[in-house]
Write a protein that holds these residues in place. Sequence first.
Motif, mmCIF file in Angstrom:
data_model
loop_
_atom_site.group_PDB
_atom_site.id
_atom_site.type_symbol
_atom_site.label_atom_id
_atom_site.label_comp_id
_atom_site.label_asym_id
_atom_site.label_seq_id
_atom_site.Cartn_x
_atom_site.Cartn_y
_atom_site.Cartn_z
ATOM 1 N N ILE A 134 0.998 -1.097 -0.154
ATOM 2 C CA ILE A 134 -0.417 -0.426 -0.024
ATOM 3 C C ILE A 134 0.426 1.490 0.732
ATOM 4 N N PRO A 135 0.881 2.479 -1.057
ATOM 5 C CA PRO A 135 1.603 3.439 -1.147
ATOM 6 C C PRO A 135 1.357 4.025 0.097
ATOM 7 N N GLU A 136 1.840 4.584 1.183
ATOM 8 C CA GLU A 136 1.996 6.081 1.584
ATOM 9 C C GLU A 136 1.182 7.039 1.033
ATOM 10 N N GLY A 137 1.427 7.829 -0.123
ATOM 11 C CA GLY A 137 1.086 8.598 -0.749
ATOM 12 C C GLY A 137 1.221 9.185 -1.930
ATOM 13 N N VAL A 138 0.899 10.080 -2.826
ATOM 14 C CA VAL A 138 1.066 10.772 -4.159
ATOM 15 C C VAL A 138 1.199 11.874 -4.685
ATOM 16 N N GLU A 139 2.978 12.041 -5.050
ATOM 17 C CA GLU A 139 2.924 13.698 -4.885
ATOM 18 C C GLU A 139 2.588 14.013 -6.394
ATOM 19 N N VAL A 140 2.075 15.247 -6.662
ATOM 20 C CA VAL A 140 1.526 15.948 -7.713
ATOM 21 C C VAL A 140 2.380 17.295 -7.537
ATOM 22 N N SER A 141 3.252 17.065 -9.237
ATOM 23 C CA SER A 141 4.185 17.957 -9.889
ATOM 24 C C SER A 141 3.361 19.496 -10.337
ATOM 25 N N VAL A 142 3.640 20.804 -9.496
ATOM 26 C CA VAL A 142 3.514 22.173 -10.575
ATOM 27 C C VAL A 142 4.367 22.864 -10.375
ATOM 28 N N GLU A 143 5.638 22.291 -10.986
ATOM 29 C CA GLU A 143 6.609 22.810 -10.985
ATOM 30 C C GLU A 143 6.962 24.000 -12.533
ATOM 31 N N GLY A 144 6.561 24.795 -12.706
ATOM 32 C CA GLY A 144 6.631 25.815 -13.679
ATOM 33 C C GLY A 144 4.706 26.059 -14.745
ATOM 34 N N LEU A 145 3.749 25.312 -13.370
ATOM 35 C CA LEU A 145 2.411 25.633 -14.248
ATOM 36 C C LEU A 145 1.703 26.812 -14.523
ATOM 37 N N GLU A 146 1.882 27.270 -14.990
ATOM 38 C CA GLU A 146 0.675 28.326 -15.337
ATOM 39 C C GLU A 146 -0.811 28.862 -14.389
ATOM 40 N N ALA A 147 -1.382 29.503 -14.485
ATOM 41 C CA ALA A 147 -2.529 30.621 -14.238
ATOM 42 C C ALA A 147 -3.111 29.352 -15.695
ATOM 43 N N GLY A 148 -4.666 28.782 -15.073
ATOM 44 C CA GLY A 148 -5.595 28.131 -15.696
ATOM 45 C C GLY A 148 -5.616 26.382 -15.756
ATOM 46 N N THR A 149 -4.757 25.589 -15.686
ATOM 47 C CA THR A 149 -4.001 24.931 -15.549
ATOM 48 C C THR A 149 -5.085 23.972 -14.297
ATOM 49 N N GLN A 150 -5.802 22.844 -14.230
ATOM 50 C CA GLN A 150 -6.142 22.117 -13.558
ATOM 51 C C GLN A 150 -5.836 20.815 -13.697
ATOM 52 N N ILE A 151 -5.473 19.800 -12.476
ATOM 53 C CA ILE A 151 -4.608 18.661 -11.939
ATOM 54 C C ILE A 151 -5.659 17.381 -12.506
ATOM 55 N N LEU A 152 -6.610 16.605 -12.986
ATOM 56 C CA LEU A 152 -7.703 15.779 -12.752
ATOM 57 C C LEU A 152 -6.695 14.745 -12.140
ATOM 58 N N ALA A 153 -8.365 13.648 -11.292
ATOM 59 C CA ALA A 153 -7.670 12.461 -10.809
ATOM 60 C C ALA A 153 -7.099 11.547 -11.909
ATOM 61 N N LYS A 154 -7.905 11.282 -13.099
ATOM 62 C CA LYS A 154 -6.794 10.562 -13.621
ATOM 63 C C LYS A 154 -5.595 10.990 -14.654
ATOM 64 N N GLU A 155 -5.021 11.954 -14.074
ATOM 65 C CA GLU A 155 -3.642 12.581 -14.418
ATOM 66 C C GLU A 155 -2.636 12.752 -13.697
ATOM 67 N N VAL A 156 -3.329 12.528 -12.562
ATOM 68 C CA VAL A 156 -2.134 11.857 -11.085
ATOM 69 C C VAL A 156 -1.372 10.296 -11.425
ATOM 70 N N GLU A 157 0.007 10.539 -11.616
ATOM 71 C CA GLU A 157 0.747 9.278 -11.562
ATOM 72 C C GLU A 157 0.975 8.604 -10.173
ATOM 73 N N LEU A 158 0.323 7.693 -9.818
ATOM 74 C CA LEU A 158 0.351 6.471 -9.653
ATOM 75 C C LEU A 158 1.609 5.835 -9.168
#
Length: 231
Positions: A134-158
């Motif tokens: 069981i993974p302890e958690g997951v990280e989502v990188s926002v490095e350099g992302l511009e305003a208006g960007t949305q990250i959905l669950a399907k785009e999270v790397e598990l």
Amino acid sequence: MSDAILQAEARSEFGKGAARRIRREGKIPAVMYGHGAAPVHVTLPGHDTLLALKNPNALLTIVLDGKEQYALARDVQRDPIKTVVIEHIDLVVVRRGEKVTVDIAVSVVGEAASETVVTLENSVLSVEAEATHIPEGVEVSVEGLEAGTQILAKEVELPAGSTLVSDEELLVVNITQQVSAEALEAELAEAEAEAGIEHEESDADAEGGEGESAEGGDAEGDEAKPEGDEA
């Protein structure tokens, strides 16, 4: 390999009175169930169990009468006032290779573009994973992302071996444009105007205005006197 090994003891006393006695002895009442077996009521060592459950998805090895079995804490009942005090635990027995559904924490890493605001809209995701991985958690990188960007669950790397259970379209991270103080004040003023809100002049402002007028009059009078004397 499990996260913690807990030495359990079978118990035959039930009810609130028995539970209080167990907790006074520094132990925690619990019940184990799963795979069609009858529930087994046990007591767990209080301190060791509390440390183990700092990770809510900890894989526990429960040792009872010399036999070991894996378990996950499914329901942890805590004292409503002293939240560090665990009153009772429901444990579900799991087996190596078995798939289980758990909630894992989401954290944001990296720096988005300047003058943006990063909002973590959903801090947990439900995933299916092997009970022993069981993974302890997951990280989502926002490095350099511009305003208006949305990250959905399907785009999270598990993590490897995990599959998404949450809705694929669930909004996880939202990046918006930072609003300046001037813009906020303007929006507030506009909203107040639309609502018909008027700010009355304070007493201090009113007195200040009168004082300035009086001082101005005195000054003119002082200047007029010399002119009269000269005449």
